[in-house]
Design a protein around this motif. Sequence first.
Motif, mmCIF file in Angstrom:
data_model
loop_
_atom_site.group_PDB
_atom_site.id
_atom_site.type_symbol
_atom_site.label_atom_id
_atom_site.label_comp_id
_atom_site.label_asym_id
_atom_site.label_seq_id
_atom_site.Cartn_x
_atom_site.Cartn_y
_atom_site.Cartn_z
ATOM 1 N N CYS A 123 23.948 -1.959 -14.635
ATOM 2 C CA CYS A 123 24.002 -0.495 -14.607
ATOM 3 C C CYS A 123 23.533 0.130 -13.299
ATOM 4 O O CYS A 123 23.730 1.335 -13.099
ATOM 5 C CB CYS A 123 23.140 0.071 -15.740
ATOM 6 N N ALA A 124 22.900 -0.638 -12.431
ATOM 7 C CA ALA A 124 22.257 -0.055 -11.251
ATOM 8 C C ALA A 124 23.262 0.659 -10.355
ATOM 9 O O ALA A 124 24.306 0.100 -10.008
ATOM 10 C CB ALA A 124 21.539 -1.134 -10.459
ATOM 11 N N PRO A 125 22.960 1.909 -9.955
ATOM 12 C CA PRO A 125 23.842 2.632 -9.037
ATOM 13 C C PRO A 125 23.602 2.204 -7.599
ATOM 14 O O PRO A 125 22.774 1.324 -7.319
ATOM 15 C CB PRO A 125 23.422 4.091 -9.256
ATOM 16 N N ALA A 126 24.336 2.815 -6.697
ATOM 17 C CA ALA A 126 24.130 2.544 -5.273
ATOM 18 C C ALA A 126 22.724 2.973 -4.851
ATOM 19 O O ALA A 126 22.095 3.820 -5.479
ATOM 20 C CB ALA A 126 25.178 3.287 -4.447
ATOM 21 N N HIS A 127 22.247 2.366 -3.770
ATOM 22 C CA HIS A 127 20.920 2.660 -3.217
ATOM 23 C C HIS A 127 19.818 2.367 -4.236
ATOM 24 O O HIS A 127 18.884 3.158 -4.398
ATOM 25 C CB HIS A 127 20.829 4.103 -2.731
ATOM 26 N N SER A 128 19.960 1.269 -4.935
ATOM 27 C CA SER A 128 18.914 0.850 -5.868
ATOM 28 C C SER A 128 18.525 -0.587 -5.565
ATOM 29 O O SER A 128 19.286 -1.338 -4.961
ATOM 30 C CB SER A 128 19.378 0.985 -7.322
ATOM 31 N N ARG A 129 17.344 -0.951 -6.010
ATOM 32 C CA ARG A 129 16.832 -2.300 -5.752
ATOM 33 C C ARG A 129 16.063 -2.772 -6.978
ATOM 34 O O ARG A 129 15.269 -2.012 -7.556
ATOM 35 C CB ARG A 129 15.939 -2.293 -4.523
ATOM 36 N N LEU A 130 16.301 -3.992 -7.372
ATOM 37 C CA LEU A 130 15.563 -4.615 -8.466
ATOM 38 C C LEU A 130 14.675 -5.707 -7.900
ATOM 39 O O LEU A 130 15.156 -6.627 -7.237
ATOM 40 C CB LEU A 130 16.528 -5.209 -9.496
ATOM 41 N N ILE A 131 13.392 -5.595 -8.145
ATOM 42 C CA ILE A 131 12.437 -6.626 -7.741
ATOM 43 C C ILE A 131 11.972 -7.333 -9.002
ATOM 44 O O ILE A 131 11.404 -6.705 -9.902
ATOM 45 C CB ILE A 131 11.235 -6.012 -6.998
ATOM 46 N N VAL A 132 12.230 -8.624 -9.082
ATOM 47 C CA VAL A 132 11.880 -9.406 -10.270
ATOM 48 C C VAL A 132 10.644 -10.244 -9.953
ATOM 49 O O VAL A 132 10.711 -11.168 -9.130
ATOM 50 C CB VAL A 132 13.057 -10.315 -10.705
ATOM 51 N N LEU A 133 9.538 -9.941 -10.611
ATOM 52 C CA LEU A 133 8.324 -10.735 -10.441
ATOM 53 C C LEU A 133 8.426 -12.003 -11.287
ATOM 54 O O LEU A 133 9.092 -12.018 -12.326
ATOM 55 C CB LEU A 133 7.094 -9.922 -10.849
ATOM 56 N N ASN A 134 7.761 -13.052 -10.851
ATOM 57 C CA ASN A 134 7.943 -14.339 -11.523
ATOM 58 C C ASN A 134 7.185 -14.458 -12.840
ATOM 59 O O ASN A 134 7.369 -15.420 -13.577
ATOM 60 C CB ASN A 134 7.556 -15.496 -10.599
ATOM 61 N N LYS A 135 6.327 -13.485 -13.148
ATOM 62 C CA LYS A 135 5.646 -13.440 -14.440
ATOM 63 C C LYS A 135 5.090 -12.038 -14.644
ATOM 64 O O LYS A 135 5.242 -11.166 -13.787
ATOM 65 C CB LYS A 135 4.521 -14.469 -14.511
#
Length: 310
Positions: free
Chosen positions: A52-64
């Motif tokens: 669903c993320a639009p333009a100019h977005s960022r997802l940071i996934v932490l490892n826990k």
Amino acid sequence: MKLSVVIPVMNETENIRPLFEALSASLGSVDHEIILVDDGSTDGTIAAVEACAPAHSRLIVLNKNYGQTTAMAAGIEYAEGELIATMDGDLQNDPADIPMMMRYLEEQELDVVAGRRASRKDGMMLRKIPSAIANAMIRTLTDVHIRDYGCTLKVFRKDVAKNLGLYGELHRFIPVLVQLYGARMAEVDVRHHPRKYGRSKYGIGRTSKVLSDLLFMVFFQKYGQKPMHLFGTLGFISFFLGIAVNLYLLALKILGQEIGGRPLLSLGIIMTFIGIQLITTGFVAEFIMRTYYESQNKKPYIIRKIVDKP
């Protein structure tokens, strides 16, 4: 980039699409980026963001799961906007309040604008009453007079947000950290909505954590740069009281009285040793403080991956 919106999320699959829609509707006229930090979700949150993320977005996934404070710190670290807004991912905060807070910050020449939930849509016994008690305690002990410490919705200037030093569970004490930084801050009323999907990650069980963090925050605020002033003062008081008691007992002994069975003797000896221990603890705390301020900045989290939508 005018604005970065930092949003920690954990197990918020159903809220992701409505969240992006609300952000798009509220910030359409603002040059912005959206940074979502996944804090150890175990449902489909990551997949929902990627879909669903639009333009100019960022997802940071932490490892826990590190906790909200660390997730927020990770998002702020990667934010590029002149202003940085923080909010929860459950849509109880309203993104439509962010432009108003940005205008207020710039018109009043402030560094931080904190949200104050004017009509809070939470349970009375488990959320509102404990929160009111906690807010009153924090105001009294820190002398930072913000009414709603628990509202995540805030707007910062970039330099302030990136220098707050967020560690552990200190996100609820951001106003105190702002004061320690020397920034100008104000509070404004914002909207608050009931949660539609999922369940809250917080409850009455966090009270002990808040109290523990409050004790640390008061110490850090008042003695963070001079711990010897606290430990040394208490140590010298205890030491000299112990010495005074022992001298009194020595005088009685010289006058021929028996002092071996008196509890006062044990008290005098204990207070003397406690004073010595407090003073030496002050020396150790001073060395730790200097190491804290002079050591390299090491991040308290590990990132598994970053997904950008240019």
